[in-house]
Design a protein around this motif. Structure first.
Motif, PDB file in Angstrom:
ATOM      1  N   SER A 175       0.826  -1.201   0.000  1.00  0.00           N
ATOM      2  CA  SER A 175       0.000   0.000   0.000  1.00  0.00           C
ATOM      3  C   SER A 175       0.867   1.260   0.000  1.00  0.00           C
ATOM      4  CB  SER A 175      -0.919  -0.004   1.223  1.00  0.00           C
ATOM      5  OG  SER A 175      -1.558   1.236   1.385  1.00  0.00           O
ATOM      6  N   ASP A 176       1.881   1.307   0.863  1.00  0.00           N
ATOM      7  CA  ASP A 176       2.768   2.470   0.918  1.00  0.00           C
ATOM      8  C   ASP A 176       3.513   2.656  -0.407  1.00  0.00           C
ATOM      9  OD1 ASP A 176       1.983   2.930   3.515  1.00  0.00           O
ATOM     10  OD2 ASP A 176       3.721   1.927   4.413  1.00  0.00           O
ATOM     11  N   ALA A 177       3.955   1.533  -0.981  1.00  0.00           N
ATOM     12  CA  ALA A 177       4.670   1.618  -2.260  1.00  0.00           C
ATOM     13  C   ALA A 177       3.749   2.105  -3.374  1.00  0.00           C
ATOM     14  CB  ALA A 177       5.266   0.245  -2.613  1.00  0.00           C
ATOM     15  N   MET A 178       2.489   1.666  -3.362  1.00  0.00           N
ATOM     16  CA  MET A 178       1.533   2.125  -4.371  1.00  0.00           C
ATOM     17  C   MET A 178       1.330   3.639  -4.291  1.00  0.00           C
ATOM     18  SD  MET A 178      -1.291  -0.979  -4.207  1.00  0.00           S
ATOM     19  CE  MET A 178      -2.421  -0.254  -5.385  1.00  0.00           C
ATOM     20  N   LYS A 179       1.274   4.163  -3.064  1.00  0.00           N
ATOM     21  CA  LYS A 179       1.117   5.610  -2.890  1.00  0.00           C
ATOM     22  C   LYS A 179       2.318   6.358  -3.450  1.00  0.00           C
ATOM     23  CE  LYS A 179      -1.764   5.073   1.239  1.00  0.00           C
ATOM     24  NZ  LYS A 179      -1.842   5.221   2.709  1.00  0.00           N
ATOM     25  N   LYS A 180       3.519   5.807  -3.246  1.00  0.00           N
ATOM     26  CA  LYS A 180       4.721   6.437  -3.797  1.00  0.00           C
ATOM     27  C   LYS A 180       4.701   6.418  -5.318  1.00  0.00           C
ATOM     28  CE  LYS A 180       7.735   5.206   0.112  1.00  0.00           C
ATOM     29  NZ  LYS A 180       8.916   4.401   0.532  1.00  0.00           N
ATOM     30  N   VAL A 181       4.291   5.292  -5.883  1.00  0.00           N
ATOM     31  CA  VAL A 181       4.257   5.166  -7.334  1.00  0.00           C
ATOM     32  C   VAL A 181       3.260   6.154  -7.934  1.00  0.00           C
ATOM     33  CG1 VAL A 181       3.651   3.631  -9.248  1.00  0.00           C
ATOM     34  CG2 VAL A 181       5.019   2.770  -7.339  1.00  0.00           C
ATOM     35  N   VAL A 182       2.074   6.251  -7.332  1.00  0.00           N
ATOM     36  CA  VAL A 182       1.049   7.172  -7.841  1.00  0.00           C
ATOM     37  C   VAL A 182       1.526   8.620  -7.736  1.00  0.00           C
ATOM     38  CG1 VAL A 182      -1.260   8.071  -7.404  1.00  0.00           C
ATOM     39  CG2 VAL A 182      -0.870   5.615  -7.389  1.00  0.00           C
ATOM     40  N   ALA A 183       2.251   8.940  -6.657  1.00  0.00           N
ATOM     41  CA  ALA A 183       2.734  10.306  -6.478  1.00  0.00           C
ATOM     42  C   ALA A 183       3.752  10.696  -7.545  1.00  0.00           C
ATOM     43  CB  ALA A 183       3.347  10.466  -5.087  1.00  0.00           C
ATOM     44  N   ARG A 184       4.446   9.713  -8.096  1.00  0.00           N
ATOM     45  CA  ARG A 184       5.459   9.999  -9.116  1.00  0.00           C
ATOM     46  C   ARG A 184       4.858  10.330 -10.474  1.00  0.00           C
ATOM     47  NH1 ARG A 184       9.934   5.183  -8.137  1.00  0.00           N
ATOM     48  NH2 ARG A 184      10.622   5.846  -6.035  1.00  0.00           N
ATOM     49  N   GLY A 185       3.683   9.825 -10.747  1.00  0.00           N
ATOM     50  CA  GLY A 185       3.054  10.077 -12.033  1.00  0.00           C
ATOM     51  C   GLY A 185       2.069   8.994 -12.392  1.00  0.00           C
ATOM     52  N   PRO A 186       1.340   9.160 -13.504  1.00  0.00           N
ATOM     53  CA  PRO A 186       0.301   8.192 -13.878  1.00  0.00           C
ATOM     54  C   PRO A 186       0.874   6.839 -14.269  1.00  0.00           C
ATOM     55  CG  PRO A 186       0.654   9.804 -15.620  1.00  0.00           C
ATOM     56  CD  PRO A 186       1.448  10.278 -14.449  1.00  0.00           C
ATOM     57  N   VAL A 187       0.096   5.804 -13.976  1.00  0.00           N
ATOM     58  CA  VAL A 187       0.422   4.437 -14.373  1.00  0.00           C
ATOM     59  C   VAL A 187      -0.704   3.934 -15.256  1.00  0.00           C
ATOM     60  CG1 VAL A 187       0.829   2.077 -13.575  1.00  0.00           C
ATOM     61  CG2 VAL A 187       1.704   4.008 -12.250  1.00  0.00           C
TER      62      VAL A 187
END
Length: 649
Positions: A459-471
């Protein structure tokens, strides 16, 4: 937020304060005379239990706030002191227990989410922003105190009467609790039920005059009558479910046992040692609901028997071997807690025999027995490294339809709790291949992905990924067009041809398992082939109706006269280009002929900007037919070269 979503989120918020209980139990246990005999350590653990309501106020407020804010946690504590002290001034009999902490925590978190960015006039600017949150929370809790001071006493009496009724029901009451507890596991609402039983029902006053509510609180405070809502879980979690795991392992065909053996062994050991059973339960919860109902009934029976035998045992976290050893000699533990081990061995045999018989009698699709080829394929990235965890998180985001379909990310001990725009865009098959035990779609906007103990980290990693840009979605648009994961087609060369498809674009044939997208490569979307285009015009591969052209024009669905549903998806992750490089030549709903142009592509732009231009052409409802026969290899010409035939059953 709907009612179900509210209680889902509440259940998650309760996990943070509950997580401190194992530490409290360890301190309390090791400080007692029969172990280290260090009173200050025992008092340290006891202090946590004595102030559990305040801990709930802080933990719930932090979890309920949108970014786990410290200001919200402080507001929860301020609100708790205001509410409790003001209420008892109105009516000294009021004692809300942890409910006071939960309510003030919710108020503190909600106030933070609503007003943490508030702007005040210049002369009051010091009190603006996050500093405003504890002030406003204190005011709202003062209003609540004025209300609860008069409203709560009859509610308190009703809860007390209800608790007394359940306790007076004895074995029957605890059995019903155990049965309902397991039935609520799929929704995550069991935590709300547990909070009432473990932290609210019953009352005990120790020698110092401190009052404790709930089964867990009372047990660790030394109440010898506590434990009716905990004791019976030990035989199930330590022995019964591992017995079920052994039954599922032996029920799998011998060729598939190596595939499922390691997974079943790991979740069985987790259940035995820690009492965390959800990873194991979700392995058969949806594959074989009958088994799960049987499991719920057996859990109720275990609690019924434990209460009937007057066994008093407890746990700080869950009913695993670790908690069993720690509580064995506690003052509140009855002299007959050893019977739980005997019960456990009996339940191991019962689970093994019943699960084995029911699986074979009804041919249930437990792990290793599913119809589809390679039913248990765990392709989880190496999540022991930060890079691997981020990669895994990115894959999960893609599997649930990309970041544009992801509205909120949350987690509890074993599951991702996600709010999505459309749950139909979530690929269950890809989630399972990434390591998930199951996907629960509670409604169109609320899903849970069961990933085991790494849920919080993912969950924490998903939040970091989303904060970096769209997937981008893992071809989620195409996945939504396919109703479900598809069984591997049977050889069908002798069957009649339903329809013959021609190549929709000029290019080179690529095997479907070579497509760089999990949903297509695993045939979760359907069976077929892929093309690496060299031409710019995309044509209809067969005569039929264009039932869907996606807004970004990168893919379309065609239904033939005989009902075959064909998905043509140009490139991988091309949905992220927002339509650039594609021009639509026809509208949805029109009837087309084989070879009629559907799309025009700017191939130079797409080759430069798309992740891959390998383009799957699949039949999404292949399970309605006997299979397909591939006709093409090498180079093909749009609208001319036969691609594959779909065969009738």
């Amino acid at each position: 937020m709907n009612i179900l979503g509210f209680f889902q989120r509440l259940g998650r918020a309760l996990q943070l304060p509950i997580a401190v209980l194992p530490v409290a139990a360890l301190l309390l246990r090791f400080g007692l005379p029969d172990l280290l005999n260090v009173p200050f350590i025992a008092q340290a653990g006891g202090a946590i239990f004595e102030n559990l309501a305040l801990i709930f106020a802080i933990g719930v407020a932090s979890s309920w706030s949108r970014d786990s804010a410290g200001a919200a946690a402080l507001a929860g504590a301020v609100g708790y002191f205001v509410l409790t002290k003001a209420m008892v001034t109105i009516n000294p009999e009021i004692n809300m227990g942890v409910l006071a902490g939960i309510i003030t925590g919710l108020v503190g978190g909600a106030v933070y989410n609503r007003w943490s960015g508030i702007k005040l006039p210049d002369f009051l600017s010091f009190f603006g922003g996050k500093r405003f949150v504890p002030i406003a929370t204190g005011f709202f809790c003062l209003v609540l105190a004025a209300i609860f001071g008069y409203v709560w006493p009859p509610v308190q009496h009703a809860i007390h009467a209800g608790g007394e009724w359940i306790v007076s029901a004895g074995a029957l009451g605890s059995g019903i609790f155990g049965f309902i507890n397991r039935l609520l596991i799929p929704t995550g609402l069991h935590q709300v039920l547990n909070t009432i039983a473990w932290f609210q029902i019953g009352e005990y006053t120790n020698a110092a005059g401190a009052i404790f509510h709930g089964d867990i609180n009372r047990f660790y405070a030394g109440d010898g009558s506590a434990g009716m809502f905990m004791s019976g879980f030990f035989p199930i979690m330590m022995f019964g479910l591992p017995g079920a795991a052994l039954a599922m392992y032996l029920a799998a065909p011998k060729a598939r046992r190596p595939m499922v053996g390691g997974m079943l062994l790991s979740v069985a050991i987790t259940a035995f040692l820690t009492g965390v059973t959800e990873p194991l339960e979700f392995l058969f919860m949806f594959l074989a609901p009958l088994l799960y109902l049987l499991h719920a009934v057996l859990t109720g029976i275990s609690l019924f028997i434990a209460t009937l035998l007057d066994i008093h045992a407890g746990f700080s976290f869950s009913a695993g071997a670790i908690d069993y050893v720690l509580m064995y000699n506690l003052p509140a533990a009855s002299n007959n807690v050893w019977i739980l081990l005997v019960m456990g061995l009996i339940f191991f045999v019962i689970y093994f025999v019943l699960f084995s018989a029911v699986i074979r009698l009804f041919n249930l699709k437990t792990p290793g027995r599913e119809d589809k080829d390679g039913s248990v394929v765990l392709e989880e990235a190496n999540s022991n490294t930060e890079e691997g965890m981020l990669q895994l998180a990115t894959s999960y985001i893609a599997a649930i339809g990309g970041s544009d379909n992801l509205k909120a990310i949350d987690a509890c001990i074993t599951r991702l709790r996600l709010s999505v725009g459309d749950s139909a865009r979530v690929s269950d098959a890809m989630c399972k291949r990434l390591g998930a035990s199951g996907v629960v779609k509670l409604n169109k906007q609320t899903i849970q992905v069961i990933v085991g103990a790494k849920a919080e980290s993912i969950s924490d990693a998903m939040k970091k990924v989303v904060a970096r840009g769209p997937v981008a979605a893992a071809s989620a648009d195409a996945v939504s067009a396919a109703a479900a994961p598809v069984a591997k087609p049977k050889a069908a060369s002798a069957a009649a041809t339903v329809v013959e498809l021609v190549a929709p674009v000029s290019g080179e044939v690529v095997a479907l398992d070579q497509v760089p997208d999990e949903a297509f490569a695993s045939k979760a979307v359907g069976d077929g082939v892929a093309l690496k285009p060299t031409g710019k015009t995309v044509v209809a591969p067969a005569a039929g109706t264009i039932v869907k052209i996606f807004n970004t024009n990168h893919a379309f669905c065609l239904e033939t006269e005989k009902g075959a549903e064909i998905v043509v998806h140009m490139g991988i992750d091309t949905v992220a280009l927002n339509g650039q490089g594609f021009t639509r030549l026809v509208d949805e709903g029109v009837e087309v002929t084989a070879g009629q142009p559907i799309l025009e592509m700017d191939l130079e732009y797409l080759n430069a900007h798309a992740r891959s231009m390998i383009s799957p052409v699949v039949c999404s409802n292949i399970d309605d037919f006997s299979g397909l026969a591939i006709k093409a290899q090498g180079q093909v010409v749009a609208g001319q070269t036969p691609l594959y035939e779909i065969k009738s059953k």
